[in-house]
Design a protein around this motif. Sequence first.
Motif, PDB file in Angstrom:
ATOM      1  N   LEU A  76       0.846  -1.178   0.000  1.00 54.24           N
ATOM      2  CA  LEU A  76       0.000   0.000   0.000  1.00 54.24           C
ATOM      3  C   LEU A  76       0.890   1.239   0.000  1.00 54.24           C
ATOM      4  O   LEU A  76       1.805   1.361   0.815  1.00 54.24           O
ATOM      5  N   PHE A  77       0.639   2.135  -0.942  1.00 54.69           N
ATOM      6  CA  PHE A  77       1.364   3.405  -0.985  1.00 54.69           C
ATOM      7  C   PHE A  77       0.356   4.512  -1.242  1.00 54.69           C
ATOM      8  O   PHE A  77      -0.377   4.474  -2.228  1.00 54.69           O
ATOM      9  N   ARG A  78       0.300   5.489  -0.330  1.00 56.91           N
ATOM     10  CA  ARG A  78      -0.728   6.511  -0.424  1.00 56.91           C
ATOM     11  C   ARG A  78      -0.190   7.874  -0.018  1.00 56.91           C
ATOM     12  O   ARG A  78       0.746   7.998   0.765  1.00 56.91           O
ATOM     13  N   ALA A  79      -0.806   8.906  -0.608  1.00 58.41           N
ATOM     14  CA  ALA A  79      -0.619  10.284  -0.166  1.00 58.41           C
ATOM     15  C   ALA A  79      -1.798  10.643   0.720  1.00 58.41           C
ATOM     16  O   ALA A  79      -2.922  10.220   0.462  1.00 58.41           O
ATOM     17  N   LYS A  80      -1.550  11.452   1.755  1.00 51.55           N
ATOM     18  CA  LYS A  80      -2.638  11.731   2.680  1.00 51.55           C
ATOM     19  C   LYS A  80      -2.426  13.044   3.411  1.00 51.55           C
ATOM     20  O   LYS A  80      -1.316  13.588   3.479  1.00 51.55           O
ATOM     21  N   VAL A  81      -3.525  13.570   3.939  1.00 55.16           N
ATOM     22  CA  VAL A  81      -3.506  14.668   4.893  1.00 55.16           C
ATOM     23  C   VAL A  81      -4.168  14.156   6.157  1.00 55.16           C
ATOM     24  O   VAL A  81      -5.117  13.356   6.101  1.00 55.16           O
ATOM     25  N   TYR A  82      -3.668  14.602   7.317  1.00 53.49           N
ATOM     26  CA  TYR A  82      -4.218  14.097   8.564  1.00 53.49           C
ATOM     27  C   TYR A  82      -3.995  15.103   9.686  1.00 53.49           C
ATOM     28  O   TYR A  82      -3.081  15.929   9.647  1.00 53.49           O
ATOM     29  N   TYR A  83      -4.864  15.016  10.684  1.00 50.65           N
ATOM     30  CA  TYR A  83      -4.836  15.925  11.825  1.00 50.65           C
ATOM     31  C   TYR A  83      -3.767  15.478  12.813  1.00 50.65           C
ATOM     32  O   TYR A  83      -3.724  14.315  13.213  1.00 50.65           O
ATOM     33  N   TYR A  84      -2.897  16.408  13.196  1.00 50.03           N
ATOM     34  CA  TYR A  84      -1.841  16.133  14.173  1.00 50.03           C
ATOM     35  C   TYR A  84      -2.336  16.596  15.531  1.00 50.03           C
ATOM     36  O   TYR A  84      -2.575  17.785  15.746  1.00 50.03           O
ATOM     37  N   THR A  85      -2.496  15.674  16.471  1.00 49.28           N
ATOM     38  CA  THR A  85      -3.263  15.961  17.683  1.00 49.28           C
ATOM     39  C   THR A  85      -2.486  16.680  18.779  1.00 49.28           C
ATOM     40  O   THR A  85      -3.093  17.178  19.727  1.00 49.28           O
ATOM     41  N   ASN A  86      -1.175  16.728  18.706  1.00 49.28           N
ATOM     42  CA  ASN A  86      -0.411  17.323  19.801  1.00 49.28           C
ATOM     43  C   ASN A  86      -0.741  18.812  19.936  1.00 49.28           C
ATOM     44  O   ASN A  86      -0.756  19.550  18.945  1.00 49.28           O
ATOM     45  N   GLN A  87      -0.980  19.262  21.171  1.00 56.48           N
ATOM     46  CA  GLN A  87      -1.279  20.665  21.397  1.00 56.48           C
ATOM     47  C   GLN A  87      -1.158  20.987  22.883  1.00 56.48           C
ATOM     48  O   GLN A  87      -1.213  20.098  23.731  1.00 56.48           O
ATOM     49  N   TYR A  88      -1.000  22.276  23.195  1.00 60.34           N
ATOM     50  CA  TYR A  88      -0.981  22.736  24.577  1.00 60.34           C
ATOM     51  C   TYR A  88      -1.716  24.061  24.657  1.00 60.34           C
ATOM     52  O   TYR A  88      -1.402  24.999  23.916  1.00 60.34           O
ATOM     53  N   SER A  89      -2.702  24.121  25.541  1.00 62.20           N
ATOM     54  CA  SER A  89      -3.433  25.357  25.787  1.00 62.20           C
ATOM     55  C   SER A  89      -2.918  25.966  27.086  1.00 62.20           C
ATOM     56  O   SER A  89      -2.986  25.313  28.138  1.00 62.20           O
ATOM     57  N   SER A  90      -2.414  27.183  27.025  1.00 68.07           N
ATOM     58  CA  SER A  90      -1.814  27.798  28.204  1.00 68.07           C
ATOM     59  C   SER A  90      -2.810  27.939  29.348  1.00 68.07           C
ATOM     60  O   SER A  90      -2.423  27.927  30.523  1.00 68.07           O
ATOM     61  N   SER A  91      -4.090  28.046  29.033  1.00 72.10           N
ATOM     62  CA  SER A  91      -5.094  28.184  30.090  1.00 72.10           C
ATOM     63  C   SER A  91      -5.232  26.921  30.929  1.00 72.10           C
ATOM     64  O   SER A  91      -5.794  26.958  32.033  1.00 72.10           O
ATOM     65  N   ASP A  92      -4.727  25.777  30.418  1.00 70.43           N
ATOM     66  CA  ASP A  92      -4.813  24.518  31.150  1.00 70.43           C
ATOM     67  C   ASP A  92      -3.601  24.280  32.041  1.00 70.43           C
ATOM     68  O   ASP A  92      -3.534  23.247  32.713  1.00 70.43           O
ATOM     69  N   GLY A  93      -2.635  25.175  32.040  1.00 71.15           N
ATOM     70  CA  GLY A  93      -1.423  24.986  32.833  1.00 71.15           C
ATOM     71  C   GLY A  93      -1.730  24.849  34.313  1.00 71.15           C
ATOM     72  O   GLY A  93      -2.586  25.540  34.863  1.00 71.15           O
ATOM     73  N   ARG A  94      -1.003  23.955  34.962  1.00 66.86           N
ATOM     74  CA  ARG A  94      -1.237  23.700  36.389  1.00 66.86           C
ATOM     75  C   ARG A  94      -0.702  24.826  37.266  1.00 66.86           C
ATOM     76  O   ARG A  94      -1.204  25.073  38.359  1.00 66.86           O
TER      77      ARG A  94
END
Length: 247
Positions: A76-94
């Motif tokens: 299988l060989f394919r081209a694709k676009v996909y969502y990269y889930t890594n993120q940080y919201s500063s409002s969630d900081g401990r």
Amino acid sequence: MMRKIIQFLPLLLLPGVNAANSADFSLGVQGGSYGMAYNTHHADYWALPYIGYNGKEWYIDGTEAGYNFINTDTQLFRAKVYYYTNQYSSSDGRTSAMRSLNSRNSTMMAGFTYQYISPIGAFSTTVGADTLDNSKGVVVNAAYILLKQWGDLTLVPEMGVDWSNAQNTRYYYGISQEESDRSGLSTWRPHDSFVPYIQLAMNYAWSKQWNTWGEITGRYYPSTISDSPMVNKHGVTELTLGVSYTF
């Protein structure tokens, strides 16, 4: 059937396990939690509608879509676009220091996947690059995938490693001098990183139309990431659950 199952495993299209003899359009819902390496108050919970289209050439799989250049019993060989889930919201900081940092945004990746399916399992490689210029990142995944099937139940263990270039690693885990001055945290300028992981996915076909699936993943961070002042974990667990109906 084994090729049918294996080719979509990295794409979370496990509801396609029993789709070989049915239509190739699915609707459903999926959700889960991402363990956060960052020093935050909570994990990142999410829920999304699921859309799947499994064609010989074009496909859609939730937050991923692409085109198959090669789609045979063994390759299988394919081209694709996909969502990269890594993120940080500063409002969630401990801490107040964490809340003083800039947020890190998720992005849309574009790239290619090559997969070779052998009698002893599947070997997969994916290369992707940030299309939104958030991190200027490049990521590479290499994985080995097995499959065990008992009637309508399929279990799929996987092991692999994700590589991120220095730009991607710095964007998500580095701390600039400006952020350091503002927050009081030490500067951090990491190089590229390798994150090994193990994963177990499952699918249960209740009928030719209804499927439920799940996936649990454990990721283990190297010192390049875990030594960042933003991070307070050496590993995280991710969980995904879903249900779909195939037309």
